[in-house]
Scaffold this motif. Structure first.
Motif, mmCIF file in Angstrom:
data_model
loop_
_atom_site.group_PDB
_atom_site.id
_atom_site.type_symbol
_atom_site.label_atom_id
_atom_site.label_comp_id
_atom_site.label_asym_id
_atom_site.label_seq_id
_atom_site.Cartn_x
_atom_site.Cartn_y
_atom_site.Cartn_z
ATOM 1 N N ALA A 9 22.686 -51.151 -22.759
ATOM 2 C CA ALA A 9 22.674 -50.710 -21.367
ATOM 3 C C ALA A 9 22.085 -49.303 -21.309
ATOM 4 C CB ALA A 9 24.087 -50.715 -20.782
ATOM 5 N N VAL A 10 21.635 -48.929 -20.123
ATOM 6 C CA VAL A 10 21.062 -47.593 -19.919
ATOM 7 C C VAL A 10 22.211 -46.660 -19.567
ATOM 8 C CG1 VAL A 10 19.354 -46.233 -18.657
ATOM 9 C CG2 VAL A 10 18.939 -48.680 -19.091
ATOM 10 N N ALA A 11 22.684 -45.926 -20.546
ATOM 11 C CA ALA A 11 23.921 -45.155 -20.413
ATOM 12 C C ALA A 11 23.901 -44.204 -19.220
ATOM 13 C CB ALA A 11 24.185 -44.375 -21.696
ATOM 14 N N GLU A 12 22.733 -43.606 -18.931
ATOM 15 C CA GLU A 12 22.652 -42.602 -17.868
ATOM 16 C C GLU A 12 22.855 -43.172 -16.474
ATOM 17 O OE1 GLU A 12 20.204 -41.310 -21.363
ATOM 18 O OE2 GLU A 12 20.457 -43.135 -20.209
ATOM 19 N N THR A 13 22.816 -44.480 -16.336
ATOM 20 C CA THR A 13 22.972 -45.087 -15.006
ATOM 21 C C THR A 13 24.425 -45.453 -14.694
ATOM 22 O OG1 THR A 13 22.594 -47.352 -15.814
ATOM 23 C CG2 THR A 13 20.653 -46.076 -15.160
ATOM 24 N N ARG A 14 25.312 -45.262 -15.663
ATOM 25 C CA ARG A 14 26.711 -45.692 -15.477
ATOM 26 C C ARG A 14 27.428 -44.818 -14.451
ATOM 27 N NH1 ARG A 14 31.642 -44.513 -18.325
ATOM 28 N NH2 ARG A 14 30.481 -43.152 -19.761
ATOM 29 N N PHE A 15 28.178 -45.458 -13.559
ATOM 30 C CA PHE A 15 28.998 -44.726 -12.590
ATOM 31 C C PHE A 15 30.174 -45.600 -12.154
ATOM 32 C CE2 PHE A 15 25.978 -47.115 -10.060
ATOM 33 C CZ PHE A 15 26.694 -47.556 -8.955
ATOM 34 N N THR A 16 31.231 -44.970 -11.649
ATOM 35 C CA THR A 16 32.404 -45.695 -11.168
ATOM 36 C C THR A 16 32.160 -46.146 -9.730
ATOM 37 O OG1 THR A 16 33.880 -44.420 -12.593
ATOM 38 C CG2 THR A 16 34.880 -45.553 -10.724
ATOM 39 N N TYR A 17 32.181 -47.454 -9.521
ATOM 40 C CA TYR A 17 31.930 -47.974 -8.178
ATOM 41 C C TYR A 17 33.225 -48.292 -7.431
ATOM 42 C CZ TYR A 17 32.773 -52.672 -10.121
ATOM 43 O OH TYR A 17 33.342 -53.772 -10.716
ATOM 44 N N GLN A 40 36.478 -48.943 -12.482
ATOM 45 C CA GLN A 40 35.504 -50.010 -12.665
ATOM 46 C C GLN A 40 34.092 -49.420 -12.583
ATOM 47 O OE1 GLN A 40 38.467 -53.329 -10.616
ATOM 48 N NE2 GLN A 40 36.261 -53.548 -10.377
ATOM 49 N N ASP A 41 33.361 -49.516 -13.693
ATOM 50 C CA ASP A 41 32.035 -48.914 -13.779
ATOM 51 C C ASP A 41 30.914 -49.945 -13.677
ATOM 52 O OD1 ASP A 41 33.260 -46.502 -14.049
ATOM 53 O OD2 ASP A 41 32.331 -45.986 -15.964
ATOM 54 N N ALA A 42 29.828 -49.493 -13.103
ATOM 55 C CA ALA A 42 28.600 -50.287 -13.025
ATOM 56 C C ALA A 42 27.580 -49.657 -13.958
ATOM 57 C CB ALA A 42 28.068 -50.302 -11.600
ATOM 58 N N VAL A 43 26.672 -50.471 -14.482
ATOM 59 C CA VAL A 43 25.634 -49.936 -15.355
ATOM 60 C C VAL A 43 24.415 -50.859 -15.339
ATOM 61 C CG1 VAL A 43 26.347 -51.126 -17.487
ATOM 62 C CG2 VAL A 43 25.257 -48.864 -17.627
ATOM 63 N N LEU A 44 23.256 -50.267 -15.490
ATOM 64 C CA LEU A 44 22.015 -51.019 -15.629
ATOM 65 C C LEU A 44 21.908 -51.503 -17.067
ATOM 66 C CD1 LEU A 44 19.221 -51.776 -14.273
ATOM 67 C CD2 LEU A 44 18.338 -49.699 -15.365
ATOM 68 N N LEU A 45 21.718 -52.788 -17.261
ATOM 69 C CA LEU A 45 21.583 -53.348 -18.602
ATOM 70 C C LEU A 45 20.128 -53.272 -19.053
ATOM 71 C CD1 LEU A 45 23.891 -56.450 -18.090
ATOM 72 C CD2 LEU A 45 24.467 -54.297 -19.250
ATOM 73 N N GLU A 46 19.909 -53.420 -20.334
ATOM 74 C CA GLU A 46 18.566 -53.303 -20.892
ATOM 75 C C GLU A 46 17.574 -54.247 -20.223
ATOM 76 O OE1 GLU A 46 16.733 -51.489 -23.451
ATOM 77 O OE2 GLU A 46 18.279 -50.145 -22.697
ATOM 78 N N ARG A 47 18.038 -55.451 -19.891
ATOM 79 C CA ARG A 47 17.153 -56.424 -19.253
ATOM 80 C C ARG A 47 16.750 -55.999 -17.840
ATOM 81 N NH1 ARG A 47 16.534 -61.728 -21.177
ATOM 82 N NH2 ARG A 47 17.547 -62.120 -23.185
ATOM 83 N N GLY A 48 17.482 -55.030 -17.283
ATOM 84 C CA GLY A 48 17.168 -54.583 -15.933
ATOM 85 C C GLY A 48 16.232 -53.392 -15.877
ATOM 86 N N LYS A 49 15.921 -52.821 -17.031
ATOM 87 C CA LYS A 49 15.041 -51.653 -17.059
ATOM 88 C C LYS A 49 13.677 -51.976 -16.459
ATOM 89 C CE LYS A 49 14.797 -48.959 -20.625
ATOM 90 N NZ LYS A 49 14.724 -48.458 -22.019
ATOM 91 N N GLY A 50 13.253 -51.151 -15.513
ATOM 92 C CA GLY A 50 11.945 -51.358 -14.892
ATOM 93 C C GLY A 50 11.917 -52.439 -13.846
ATOM 94 N N LYS A 51 13.090 -53.018 -13.535
ATOM 95 C CA LYS A 51 13.153 -54.070 -12.526
ATOM 96 C C LYS A 51 13.535 -53.447 -11.167
ATOM 97 C CE LYS A 51 12.611 -57.578 -15.433
ATOM 98 N NZ LYS A 51 13.694 -58.536 -15.687
ATOM 99 N N PRO A 52 12.619 -53.434 -10.197
ATOM 100 C CA PRO A 52 12.918 -52.808 -8.898
ATOM 101 C C PRO A 52 14.169 -53.352 -8.224
ATOM 102 C CG PRO A 52 10.577 -53.226 -9.085
ATOM 103 C CD PRO A 52 11.215 -53.897 -10.271
ATOM 104 N N ALA A 53 14.409 -54.665 -8.314
ATOM 105 C CA ALA A 53 15.574 -55.251 -7.644
ATOM 106 C C ALA A 53 16.874 -54.756 -8.277
ATOM 107 C CB ALA A 53 15.514 -56.777 -7.701
ATOM 108 N N ALA A 54 16.904 -54.650 -9.593
ATOM 109 C CA ALA A 54 18.103 -54.179 -10.285
ATOM 110 C C ALA A 54 18.381 -52.723 -9.939
ATOM 111 C CB ALA A 54 17.938 -54.355 -11.792
ATOM 112 N N LEU A 55 17.349 -51.903 -9.939
ATOM 113 C CA LEU A 55 17.506 -50.493 -9.599
ATOM 114 C C LEU A 55 17.921 -50.329 -8.142
ATOM 115 C CD1 LEU A 55 14.360 -49.097 -11.436
ATOM 116 C CD2 LEU A 55 16.746 -48.818 -12.116
ATOM 117 N N ALA A 56 17.308 -51.125 -7.264
ATOM 118 C CA ALA A 56 17.646 -51.039 -5.841
ATOM 119 C C ALA A 56 19.086 -51.450 -5.601
ATOM 120 C CB ALA A 56 16.700 -51.916 -5.027
ATOM 121 N N PHE A 57 19.573 -52.454 -6.351
ATOM 122 C CA PHE A 57 20.956 -52.891 -6.154
ATOM 123 C C PHE A 57 21.938 -51.793 -6.555
ATOM 124 C CE2 PHE A 57 24.942 -54.724 -7.596
ATOM 125 C CZ PHE A 57 25.322 -55.383 -6.438
#
Length: 247
Positions: free
Chosen positions: A89-97, A210-227
């Motif tokens: 996962a992309v550690a820098e994107t993790r946050f508590t939702y 409860q934390d959210a994070v961008l997974l490796e498969r989501g890197k560079g994916k506009p929909a994943a980043l937008a979500f």
């Protein structure tokens, strides 16, 4: 800090060039708010949310084994952190939702008293909890039983679900008279929807961050980043609060 800023700059600038699917693994306790948030997100962006609900522990194993998830909404903060440390996962994107709340609930009125004394009285055959090894809400339930000093006595009556969703179903079906569930499963608009319940005091279990994070498969994916960006927006936070979560 520079790396963190770059990641979130990319997230903020991610626009809807064309509609995409975003594959989200979501903790079972968050499935109802996720449905509402997903519908709003789709209307506003044109992207499509493909959400799979389940136990956080199982998601960890699936992600490590190549499951096609792009975003994880976990029921804890440890799993996303671990995935980030391990490069999944992309550690820098993790946050508590959201910060969850544990509730002892029965479909029957009058079974669960407002102070949870029913656990000490033991006038029931089965008590449902989520598997504490897979579901953070199950671990919180066990901590509560320890605090009350009834864990050993009630152990023979425990019925375990793989996730908090299955635990809820055990209670609904009558397989268990009562059980520990997420507040979001039985409260709406701040009100209990049916049966009887005890909202377990927060001091009886470790905070359910409860934390959210961008997974490796989501890197560079506009929909994943937008979500992920939308999950931090006020419209999404309104939905989260309406299900009883703290922020």
């Amino acid at each position: 800090m520079k790396r963190y800023a770059k990641v979130w700059l990319a997230l903020m600038m991610a626009g809807t060039v064309h509609a995409e699917d975003v594959h989200v693994a979501v903790a079972a306790n968050f499935s109802a708010p996720m449905k509402e948030i997903g519908e709003r997100f789709e209307r506003e962006t044109g992207h499509k949310v493909l959400a799979t609900a389940g136990a956080t522990g199982k998601f960890y194993a699936q992600i490590k084994n190549g499951a096609p998830f792009e975003v994880l909404l976990a029921a804890d903060d440890e799993t996303p952190a671990r995935l980030g440390q391990e490069g999944s996962a992309v550690a820098e994107t993790r946050f508590t939702y959201a910060i969850g709340k544990l509730v002892l609930w029965s479909t029957q009125a009058g079974v669960v008293d407002p102070q949870g004394r029913v656990l000490a009285q033991g006038s029931f055959a089965h008590l449902a909890i989520a598997n504490p090894k897979l579901a953070p809400y199950g671990a919180a339930a066990m901590q509560t039983l320890d605090k009350l000093g009834v864990r050993e006595r009630l152990a023979p009556r425990l019925v375990q679900g793989d996730s908090i969703a299955q635990t809820h179903q055990f209670i609904v079906s009558g397989a268990a008279t009562l059980g520990f569930v997420a507040m979001s499963q039985v409260f709406s608009g701040g009100k209990l929807q049916s049966g009887s319940a005890w909202v377990v005091p927060a001091g009886m279990y470790s905070p359910l961050r409860q934390d959210a994070v961008l997974l490796e498969r989501g890197k560079g994916k506009p929909a994943a980043l937008a979500f992920l960006r939308y999950l931090k927006s006020e419209p999404a936070r309104e939905v989260i609060r309406s299900y009883g979560y703290d922020l």
